[in-house]
Write a protein that holds these residues in place. Structure first.
Motif, PDB file in Angstrom:
ATOM      1  N   ASP A  52       0.844  -1.197   0.000  1.00 55.81           N
ATOM      2  CA  ASP A  52       0.000   0.000   0.000  1.00 55.81           C
ATOM      3  C   ASP A  52       0.880   1.248   0.000  1.00 55.81           C
ATOM      4  O   ASP A  52       1.810   1.356   0.803  1.00 55.81           O
ATOM      5  CB  ASP A  52      -0.890  -0.015   1.243  1.00 55.81           C
ATOM      6  CG  ASP A  52      -1.933   1.074   1.242  1.00 55.81           C
ATOM      7  OD1 ASP A  52      -1.612   2.223   0.894  1.00 55.81           O
ATOM      8  OD2 ASP A  52      -3.083   0.781   1.613  1.00 55.81           O
ATOM      9  N   TRP A 126      -4.098  -4.128  -2.111  1.00 53.82           N
ATOM     10  CA  TRP A 126      -2.819  -3.642  -1.602  1.00 53.82           C
ATOM     11  C   TRP A 126      -2.375  -4.471  -0.401  1.00 53.82           C
ATOM     12  O   TRP A 126      -3.182  -4.806   0.460  1.00 53.82           O
ATOM     13  CB  TRP A 126      -2.920  -2.183  -1.162  1.00 53.82           C
ATOM     14  CG  TRP A 126      -3.145  -1.227  -2.275  1.00 53.82           C
ATOM     15  CD1 TRP A 126      -4.304  -0.568  -2.578  1.00 53.82           C
ATOM     16  CD2 TRP A 126      -2.193  -0.804  -3.248  1.00 53.82           C
ATOM     17  NE1 TRP A 126      -4.125   0.222  -3.677  1.00 53.82           N
ATOM     18  CE2 TRP A 126      -2.833   0.105  -4.120  1.00 53.82           C
ATOM     19  CE3 TRP A 126      -0.855  -1.117  -3.485  1.00 53.82           C
ATOM     20  CZ2 TRP A 126      -2.189   0.707  -5.186  1.00 53.82           C
ATOM     21  CZ3 TRP A 126      -0.211  -0.510  -4.553  1.00 53.82           C
ATOM     22  CH2 TRP A 126      -0.867   0.389  -5.394  1.00 53.82           C
ATOM     23  N   THR A 128      -0.954  -4.576   3.018  1.00 52.42           N
ATOM     24  CA  THR A 128      -0.820  -3.587   4.098  1.00 52.42           C
ATOM     25  C   THR A 128       0.117  -4.050   5.204  1.00 52.42           C
ATOM     26  O   THR A 128       0.484  -3.262   6.061  1.00 52.42           O
ATOM     27  CB  THR A 128      -2.197  -3.250   4.714  1.00 52.42           C
ATOM     28  OG1 THR A 128      -2.799  -4.442   5.201  1.00 52.42           O
ATOM     29  CG2 THR A 128      -3.104  -2.589   3.688  1.00 52.42           C
TER      30      THR A 128
END
Length: 138
Positions: A52, A126, A128
């Motif tokens: 991310d 994404w 994270t």
């Protein structure tokens, strides 16, 4: 007549929601496959692009961390049973990664607990949880 129209509209919403979920799942599978391939080839600089952007900005890789990734070769990447949904736009996956230290030829295994978040606006998953922590390898 109104009931039929209402039922048709509701059915349409359910179908659209199902399509969105299918698209999200398909995108997750493609993202995890691409990320897994990138890590298998030991290309951690490219693997960082899966992280991310907010996480990358908050925790940029240091030159020491980058050099540590270059010190290892990936010998195994086992994603086990695959991702587990933990929320509407979140999934977790536990991966066992075998790495070989290029200097000592010692092989170790680390467990990478990945958390993936779906951005509905960008229609993109994404990572994270960040890149694997090589210091946890045993």
């Amino acid at each position: 007549m109104r009931r039929i129209a209402t039922l048709c509209v509701l059915a349409g919403f359910v179908l659209l929601a199902g399509c969105a979920t299918d698209q999200r799942n398909t995108t997750l599978t493609a993202t995890l496959n691409a990320y897994g391939s990138t890590v298998r080839w030991g290309d951690f600089a490219s693997a960082e692009q899966f992280v991310d952007p907010k996480v990358r900005e908050a925790h940029p890789l240091t030159p020491i961390e980058l050099s540590r990734f270059k010190q290892y070769r990936v010998s195994d990447y086992d994603d086990g049973q695959g991702p587990v949904p933990t929320g509407e736009n979140e999934a977790q996956q536990v991966v066992r990664i075998g790495i070989v230290n290029l200097n000592t030829q010692a092989e170790r295994t680390l467990v990478d607990k990945q958390t993936w978040h779906y951005d509905p606006k960008a229609k993109h998953w994404w990572l994270t949880s960040g890149l694997p922590d090589l210091t946890t390898a045993r």
